[in-house]
Design an enzyme around this catalytic site. Structure first.
Site, PDB file in Angstrom:
ATOM      1  CE  LYS A  78      -4.549   0.849   0.748  1.00  0.00           C
ATOM      2  NZ  LYS A  78      -5.537  -0.041   0.070  1.00  0.00           N
ATOM      3  N   GLY A 178     -24.398   3.554   3.104  1.00  0.00           N
ATOM      4  CA  GLY A 178     -23.491   4.033   2.100  1.00  0.00           C
ATOM      5  C   GLY A 178     -24.152   3.675   0.755  1.00  0.00           C
ATOM      6  N   GLY A 180     -22.787   4.749  -2.114  1.00  0.00           N
ATOM      7  CA  GLY A 180     -21.532   5.010  -3.275  1.00  0.00           C
ATOM      8  C   GLY A 180     -21.441   4.237  -4.145  1.00  0.00           C
ATOM      9  CB  VAL A 182     -19.518  -0.878  -3.233  1.00  0.00           C
ATOM     10  CG1 VAL A 182     -19.764  -2.244  -3.221  1.00  0.00           C
ATOM     11  CG2 VAL A 182     -18.106  -0.449  -3.682  1.00  0.00           C
TER      12      VAL A 182
HETATM   13  P1  NAI Z   1     -17.831   5.745  -1.933  1.00  0.00           P
HETATM   14  O1  NAI Z   1     -16.926   6.897  -1.456  1.00  0.00           O
HETATM   15  O2  NAI Z   1     -18.177   5.805  -3.583  1.00  0.00           O
HETATM   16  O3  NAI Z   1     -19.144   5.705  -1.229  1.00  0.00           O
HETATM   17  C1  NAI Z   1     -19.351   5.872   0.131  1.00  0.00           C
HETATM   18  C2  NAI Z   1     -20.671   6.477   0.414  1.00  0.00           C
HETATM   19  O4  NAI Z   1     -20.784   6.370   1.799  1.00  0.00           O
HETATM   20  C3  NAI Z   1     -20.765   7.785   0.018  1.00  0.00           C
HETATM   21  O5  NAI Z   1     -22.082   7.834  -0.576  1.00  0.00           O
HETATM   22  C4  NAI Z   1     -20.881   8.504   1.201  1.00  0.00           C
HETATM   23  O6  NAI Z   1     -21.649   9.856   1.242  1.00  0.00           O
HETATM   24  C5  NAI Z   1     -21.443   7.348   2.334  1.00  0.00           C
HETATM   25  N1  NAI Z   1     -20.891   7.661   3.733  1.00  0.00           N
HETATM   26  C6  NAI Z   1     -19.846   8.111   4.144  1.00  0.00           C
HETATM   27  N2  NAI Z   1     -19.934   8.020   5.520  1.00  0.00           N
HETATM   28  C7  NAI Z   1     -21.180   7.699   5.969  1.00  0.00           C
HETATM   29  C8  NAI Z   1     -21.828   7.109   7.046  1.00  0.00           C
HETATM   30  N3  NAI Z   1     -21.461   7.642   8.183  1.00  0.00           N
HETATM   31  N4  NAI Z   1     -23.065   6.898   6.912  1.00  0.00           N
HETATM   32  C9  NAI Z   1     -23.641   6.656   5.903  1.00  0.00           C
HETATM   33  N5  NAI Z   1     -23.128   6.896   4.543  1.00  0.00           N
HETATM   34  C10 NAI Z   1     -21.855   7.450   4.544  1.00  0.00           C
HETATM   35  O7  NAI Z   1     -16.929   4.411  -1.728  1.00  0.00           O
HETATM   36  P2  NAI Z   1     -17.146   3.135  -2.574  1.00  0.00           P
HETATM   37  O8  NAI Z   1     -16.137   2.771  -3.557  1.00  0.00           O
HETATM   38  O9  NAI Z   1     -18.469   2.643  -2.608  1.00  0.00           O
HETATM   39  O10 NAI Z   1     -16.419   2.057  -1.064  1.00  0.00           O
HETATM   40  C11 NAI Z   1     -17.410   1.908  -0.085  1.00  0.00           C
HETATM   41  C12 NAI Z   1     -16.643   0.942   0.918  1.00  0.00           C
HETATM   42  O11 NAI Z   1     -16.173  -0.208   0.402  1.00  0.00           O
HETATM   43  C13 NAI Z   1     -15.194   1.855   1.510  1.00  0.00           C
HETATM   44  O12 NAI Z   1     -15.009   1.269   2.787  1.00  0.00           O
HETATM   45  C14 NAI Z   1     -14.340   1.011   0.360  1.00  0.00           C
HETATM   46  O13 NAI Z   1     -12.937   1.214   1.134  1.00  0.00           O
HETATM   47  C15 NAI Z   1     -14.520  -0.210   0.376  1.00  0.00           C
HETATM   48  N6  NAI Z   1     -14.135  -0.929  -0.849  1.00  0.00           N
HETATM   49  C16 NAI Z   1     -14.616  -0.524  -2.046  1.00  0.00           C
HETATM   50  C17 NAI Z   1     -14.204  -1.252  -3.280  1.00  0.00           C
HETATM   51  C18 NAI Z   1     -14.470  -0.513  -4.582  1.00  0.00           C
HETATM   52  O14 NAI Z   1     -14.474  -1.650  -5.479  1.00  0.00           O
HETATM   53  N7  NAI Z   1     -14.728   0.277  -4.598  1.00  0.00           N
HETATM   54  C19 NAI Z   1     -13.531  -2.516  -3.123  1.00  0.00           C
HETATM   55  C20 NAI Z   1     -13.170  -2.875  -1.745  1.00  0.00           C
HETATM   56  C21 NAI Z   1     -13.759  -2.259  -0.602  1.00  0.00           C
END
Ligand code: NAI
Length: 348
Positions: A78, A178, A180, A182
């Site tokens: 990392k 969340g 986002g 995923v």
């Molecule tokens: P993202 O940044 O696209 O989405 C995260 C979402 O969570 C956002 O809509 C944000 O507003 C919301 N959020 C933040 N804090 C919050 C809270 N306290 N309560 C409710 N909602 C909240 O991130 P993404 O890519 O969807 O990833 C989500 C999680 O999955 C992260 O922890 C990331 O590290 C993990 N992850 C993602 C992967 C990927 O392919 N994108 C792969 C493996 C893990």
């Protein structure tokens, strides 16, 4: 530019500094036993260099576990850049990081993490070949989120089979934290499977979009974990499973995409003691790194290969669940043990 730091836990740890561009950060290679170390580059504001170093050490170790659990021929690494991506990120700074990564001659491969985009990876790629997560190019893997969501969905079915006696999610109530990249894809899959959804996000527009798209019920972000649901799916932040939240969880199954969901390793036992089945995050969310791995390994027929790997990941999760039930232990504890055994086997 690279200063090697002493470490007893990691194979190689470097401080990265470049006065001309203001670059400050760290690269950690936890293990190359299974292959070149792979894991994303994170840029964020840290509370000092010690916090940044601690983060890169934890995250790189986590990547060794995630890559091993996904049966990938990759080790764990990392990188972090200390700074505010909105203010401090410049093409020059990214290219300086690219030169630092290049100096490691392929022992570490980078990709996106928090604060980074495919365009940033393209900038880094001007200096080094050892970068994935690109939008363009022969083996470009693009957005990993749909694959991550598919893996989480598959894991959820395996968990449902154990807890509810059926892997059919029709009519099951899932609380998703969340919406986002995923979380949204996961909701799509769950909606198609006939699940009922309660959803939360800090961004109220995403919640209202989910209400419209999936007939979901919007719930407050700070209490989503306590929703009276069958399944809780953390897809936002780490540390959500902790001493405060665990007693409030109503769901009997917890599985989601977020990294490092357990605030402390002991929280796995606390969930187990409450009769809540928690599926280890780094096994459930391995779809993203599988997608990236196809780029690193230059796989020609990526969709077939990715589907096969997702299937293998699902089989691993099922194996973990069987062992956990037999040993009356948390699947998180069993997963750690299985990965540590496999890393040791390669080492001898
Ligand atoms: P993202 O940044 O696209 O989405 C995260 C979402 O969570 C956002 O809509 C944000 O507003 C919301 N959020 C933040 N804090 C919050 C809270 N306290 N309560 C409710 N909602 C909240 O991130 P993404 O890519 O969807 O990833 C989500 C999680 O999955 C992260 O922890 C990331 O590290 C993990 N992850 C993602 C992967 C990927 O392919 N994108 C792969 C493996 C893990």
């Amino acid at each position: 530019m690279l200063t090697r730091l002493a470490s007893t836990s990691h194979e190689e740890v470097y401080r990265v500094e470049d006065d001309d561009t203001g670059l400050r950060g760290f690269i950690a290679i936890h293990s190359t036993r299974l292959g070149p170390a792979a894991g994303g580059l994170r840029m964020r504001v840290y509370d000092g260099d010690t916090a940044a170093l601690e983060d890169v050490l934890n995250l790189s170790r986590g990547m060794s576990y995630k890559n091993a659990a996904a049966s990938l021929p990759l080790g764990g690494g990392k990188a972090v850049i200390v700074g505010d991506p909105a203010r401090d990120k410049t093409p020059e700074l990214l290219r300086a990081m690219g030169r630092a990564i290049n100096a490691l001659q392929g022992r570490y491969w980078t990709a996106e993490d928090m604060g980074m985009s495919p365009a940033d990876m393209a900038e880094i790629a001007r200096e080094t070949h050892f970068v994935a997560g690109l939008d363009h190019g022969r083996h470009a893997s693009g957005d990993p989120s749909p694959i991550t969501a598919r893996g989480v969905f598959n894991a959820m079915r395996a968990g449902a089979a154990q807890v509810f006696g059926s892997d059919d999610l029709w009519g099951r109530h899932v609380a998703v934290q969340g919406l986002g990249h995923v979380g949204w894809h996961l909701c799509t899959l769950l909606h198609e499977a006939g699940a009922r959804l309660s959803v939360a996000d800090m961004d109220s527009t995403r919640v209202s979009d989910a209400v419209t798209a999936f007939g979901a019920i919007g719930v407050p972000a700070h209490t989503v974990h306590a929703t009276q649901a069958d399944i809780f799916a953390p897809c936002a932040i780490g540390g959500i499973l902790n001493a405060r939240s665990i007693p409030e969880i109503q769901a009997r199954l917890v599985v989601g995409a977020a990294n490092n969901q357990l605030a402390t390793p002991g929280d796995a036992d606390a969930l187990q003691a409450r009769g809540i089945l928690y599926l280890p995050d780094y096994v459930a969310n391995g779809g993203g790194i599988i997608n990236v791995a196809a780029e690193i390994l230059e796989i020609a027929d990526r969709s077939v290969w990715v589907a096969e790997r997702l299937g293998a990941m699902q089989a691993t999760m099922q194996q973990i669940l069987i062992r956990a039930e037999a040993e009356n232990s948390s699947p998180a504890v069993i997963a750690d043990r299985m990965v540590e055994d496999s890393l040791l086997q390669v080492a001898v």
